[in-house]
Design an enzyme around this catalytic site. Structure first.
Site, PDB file in Angstrom:
ATOM      1  N   ASN A  32       0.807  -1.224   0.000  1.00 26.57           N
ATOM      2  CA  ASN A  32       0.000   0.000   0.000  1.00 26.57           C
ATOM      3  C   ASN A  32       0.844   1.280   0.000  1.00 26.57           C
ATOM      4  O   ASN A  32       0.441   2.285  -0.569  1.00 26.57           O
ATOM      5  CB  ASN A  32      -0.913  -0.028   1.240  1.00 26.57           C
TER       6      ASN A  32
ATOM      7  N   SER B 116      -3.802   2.782  -9.139  1.00 28.93           N
ATOM      8  CA  SER B 116      -4.530   4.049  -9.254  1.00 28.93           C
ATOM      9  C   SER B 116      -5.045   4.179 -10.681  1.00 28.93           C
ATOM     10  O   SER B 116      -4.471   3.596 -11.611  1.00 28.93           O
ATOM     11  CB  SER B 116      -3.554   5.194  -8.959  1.00 28.93           C
TER      12      SER B 116
ATOM     13  N   TYR C 128       4.351   9.715 -10.484  1.00 31.36           N
ATOM     14  CA  TYR C 128       3.385   8.931  -9.705  1.00 31.36           C
ATOM     15  C   TYR C 128       2.595   7.995 -10.618  1.00 31.36           C
ATOM     16  O   TYR C 128       2.513   6.782 -10.379  1.00 31.36           O
ATOM     17  CB  TYR C 128       2.439   9.878  -8.950  1.00 31.36           C
TER      18      TYR C 128
ATOM     19  N   SER D 259       4.758   5.296 -12.088  1.00 30.22           N
ATOM     20  CA  SER D 259       5.093   4.244 -11.100  1.00 30.22           C
ATOM     21  C   SER D 259       3.926   3.275 -10.930  1.00 30.22           C
ATOM     22  O   SER D 259       4.133   2.079 -10.706  1.00 30.22           O
ATOM     23  CB  SER D 259       5.460   4.878  -9.753  1.00 30.22           C
ATOM     24  N   LYS D 260       2.702   3.779 -11.052  1.00 33.98           N
ATOM     25  CA  LYS D 260       1.539   2.890 -10.889  1.00 33.98           C
ATOM     26  C   LYS D 260       1.334   2.020 -12.142  1.00 33.98           C
ATOM     27  O   LYS D 260       0.821   0.911 -12.038  1.00 33.98           O
ATOM     28  CB  LYS D 260       0.284   3.701 -10.555  1.00 33.98           C
TER      29      LYS D 260
HETATM   30  N1  LIG Z   1      -5.766   8.949  -1.828  1.00 35.32           N
HETATM   31  C1  LIG Z   1      -6.220   8.693  -3.055  1.00 35.32           C
HETATM   32  O1  LIG Z   1      -7.124   9.374  -3.573  1.00 35.32           O
HETATM   33  C2  LIG Z   1      -5.638   7.516  -3.834  1.00 35.32           C
HETATM   34  C3  LIG Z   1      -6.172   7.246  -5.105  1.00 35.32           C
HETATM   35  C4  LIG Z   1      -5.683   6.148  -5.829  1.00 35.32           C
HETATM   36  C5  LIG Z   1      -4.670   5.357  -5.268  1.00 35.32           C
HETATM   37  N2  LIG Z   1      -4.163   5.665  -4.030  1.00 35.32           N
HETATM   38  C6  LIG Z   1      -3.140   4.784  -3.488  1.00 35.32           C
HETATM   39  O2  LIG Z   1      -3.592   4.304  -2.226  1.00 35.32           O
HETATM   40  C7  LIG Z   1      -2.452   4.012  -1.395  1.00 35.32           C
HETATM   41  C8  LIG Z   1      -2.604   4.743  -0.063  1.00 35.32           C
HETATM   42  O3  LIG Z   1      -2.638   6.131  -0.328  1.00 35.32           O
HETATM   43  P1  LIG Z   1      -3.046   7.189   0.794  1.00 35.32           P
HETATM   44  O4  LIG Z   1      -3.832   8.231   0.097  1.00 35.32           O
HETATM   45  O5  LIG Z   1      -3.579   6.497   1.998  1.00 35.32           O
HETATM   46  O6  LIG Z   1      -1.583   7.814   1.115  1.00 35.32           O
HETATM   47  P2  LIG Z   1      -1.047   8.593   2.418  1.00 35.32           P
HETATM   48  O7  LIG Z   1      -2.162   9.111   3.233  1.00 35.32           O
HETATM   49  O8  LIG Z   1      -0.021   9.548   1.910  1.00 35.32           O
HETATM   50  O9  LIG Z   1      -0.306   7.419   3.244  1.00 35.32           O
HETATM   51  C9  LIG Z   1       0.838   6.809   2.709  1.00 35.32           C
HETATM   52  C10 LIG Z   1       1.437   5.856   3.741  1.00 35.32           C
HETATM   53  O10 LIG Z   1       2.612   5.250   3.173  1.00 35.32           O
HETATM   54  C11 LIG Z   1       3.702   5.431   4.097  1.00 35.32           C
HETATM   55  N3  LIG Z   1       4.953   5.448   3.322  1.00 35.32           N
HETATM   56  C12 LIG Z   1       5.317   6.289   2.328  1.00 35.32           C
HETATM   57  N4  LIG Z   1       6.531   5.966   1.866  1.00 35.32           N
HETATM   58  C13 LIG Z   1       6.945   4.884   2.555  1.00 35.32           C
HETATM   59  C14 LIG Z   1       8.130   4.105   2.553  1.00 35.32           C
HETATM   60  N5  LIG Z   1       9.161   4.353   1.705  1.00 35.32           N
HETATM   61  N6  LIG Z   1       8.241   3.054   3.412  1.00 35.32           N
HETATM   62  C15 LIG Z   1       7.237   2.781   4.276  1.00 35.32           C
HETATM   63  N7  LIG Z   1       6.084   3.487   4.331  1.00 35.32           N
HETATM   64  C16 LIG Z   1       5.949   4.539   3.491  1.00 35.32           C
HETATM   65  C17 LIG Z   1       3.361   6.743   4.846  1.00 35.32           C
HETATM   66  O11 LIG Z   1       3.981   6.892   6.111  1.00 35.32           O
HETATM   67  P3  LIG Z   1       5.452   7.588   6.280  1.00 35.32           P
HETATM   68  O12 LIG Z   1       5.375   8.886   5.527  1.00 35.32           O
HETATM   69  O13 LIG Z   1       5.666   7.721   7.755  1.00 35.32           O
HETATM   70  O14 LIG Z   1       6.398   6.621   5.684  1.00 35.32           O
HETATM   71  C18 LIG Z   1       1.847   6.533   5.040  1.00 35.32           C
HETATM   72  O15 LIG Z   1       1.624   5.652   6.119  1.00 35.32           O
HETATM   73  C19 LIG Z   1      -1.224   4.442  -2.201  1.00 35.32           C
HETATM   74  O16 LIG Z   1      -0.672   3.326  -2.862  1.00 35.32           O
HETATM   75  C20 LIG Z   1      -1.797   5.423  -3.205  1.00 35.32           C
HETATM   76  O17 LIG Z   1      -0.993   5.536  -4.343  1.00 35.32           O
HETATM   77  C21 LIG Z   1      -4.619   6.715  -3.315  1.00 35.32           C
END
Ligand SMILES: NC(=O)c1ccc[n+]([C@@H]2O[C@H](COP(=O)([O-])OP(=O)(O)OC[C@H]3O[C@@H](n4cnc5c(N)ncnc54)[C@H](OP(=O)(O)O)[C@@H]3O)[C@@H](O)[C@H]2O)c1
Length: 239
Positions: free
Chosen positions: A88, A143, A156, A159-160
């Site tokens: 994730n 995504s 971004y 990468s996806k």
């Molecule tokens: N939000 C959206 O609308 C959306 C839409 C489509 C897809 N997604 C996908 O859904 C997933 C979750 O997204 P989200 O929106 O929940 O993101 P988020 O709120 O930014 O959370 C990302 C999490 O990943 C951790 N992280 C980042 N880099 C890391 C690393 N190198 N090693 C370990 N942990 C790491 C962060 O914690 P730290 O910073 O402490 O490491 C945080 O816990 C992602 O894959 C994203 O691409 C999101």
């Protein structure tokens, strides 16, 4: 169906990772979670424990091989196995997101490293144990920007696209086994990443808690035999 399964979730300190941790905790899973910073991670661990779950929380940067090794080794030592891996964790890169013509090389490499190389590293480390038991489910988070190229989604989105390729390639390489690899597009959700990506968002977003159903399905034996597939979490309904 999830009860007692060992579920590893990367990037669990906030957003979707947090919601997944709590959803799996509710289903009786045993959890191994990580993020780079302990900020948020300890609170998520406490929240999941309050639901009765056993939780291992490790600060680890999954883009660094030795952190991947340490995280997975500690989890395997504690639980003896990993049944489900949710890749994730992800970063957006610079905000506002530059067009490719202006995209800094260092940021481009970092986004690809965290979002595409890291799930390869974690999956490659977890799969041998799954193959030994001939049982396991890997769920990659993709995504819409990994399915269609959009101006401004830069490294971004690219990468996806790699995550989608990883999913299909792992699934094909493991097709003669019961280790399954699928991907989920959660759709737009109200998280910190979305606020960075779309700061002036003026429409209603799903909450991360709204999209967990398909992840529970893919982790459970109800999805036995399903591999190499792409799911849209906000469209998915259990029949
Ligand atoms: N939000 C959206 O609308 C959306 C839409 C489509 C897809 N997604 C996908 O859904 C997933 C979750 O997204 P989200 O929106 O929940 O993101 P988020 O709120 O930014 O959370 C990302 C999490 O990943 C951790 N992280 C980042 N880099 C890391 C690393 N190198 N090693 C370990 N942990 C790491 C962060 O914690 P730290 O910073 O402490 O490491 C945080 O816990 C992602 O894959 C994203 O691409 C999101």
């Amino acid at each position: 169906m999830i009860n007692k399964k060992v579920v590893m979730i990367t990037g669990a300190s906030k957003g979707l990772g947090r919601a997944l941790t709590l959803a799996f905790a509710n289903e009786g899973a045993r959890l191994a979670i990580c993020s780079r910073s302990s900020k948020g991670l300890d609170e998520v661990k406490a929240e999941a424990e309050a639901l009765g779950a056993e939780v291992l929380a490790v600060t680890a940067d999954i883009s660094i091989s030795r952190d991947v090794e340490r995280f997975v080794a500690i989890a395997e030592e504690k639980y003896g196995r990993i049944d489900v891996l949710v890749n994730n964790a992800s970063i957006l890169g610079p905000s506002p997101m530059p067009l490719l013509l202006d995209y800094p090389e260092k940021d481009f490499e970092e986004v690809l490293r965290v979002n595409a190389v890291s799930p390869f590293l974690v999956t490659r480390r977890v799969i041998p144990g799954m193959l030994q038991r001939n049982h396991g489910s890997i769920i990659n988070v993709t995504s819409e920007a990994g399915h269609v190229g959009y101006a401004g989604w830069g490294a971004y989105g690219i990468s996806k696209f790699a995550v989608e390729g990883l999913t299909q390639t792992w699934a094909d390489e493991l097709s003669s086994t019961n280790v399954r690899v699928n991907m989920v597009d959660p759709g737009e959700m109200d998280t910190e990443m979305h606020r960075l990506a779309v700061p002036d968002c003026d429409y209603q977003l799903a909450k991360p808690e709204d999209v967990v159903g398909v992840f529970l399905y893919l982790a459970s034996d109800k999805s036995f035999g399903v591999s190499g597939q792409r799911f849209e979490a906000q469209e998915w309904r259990e029949d």
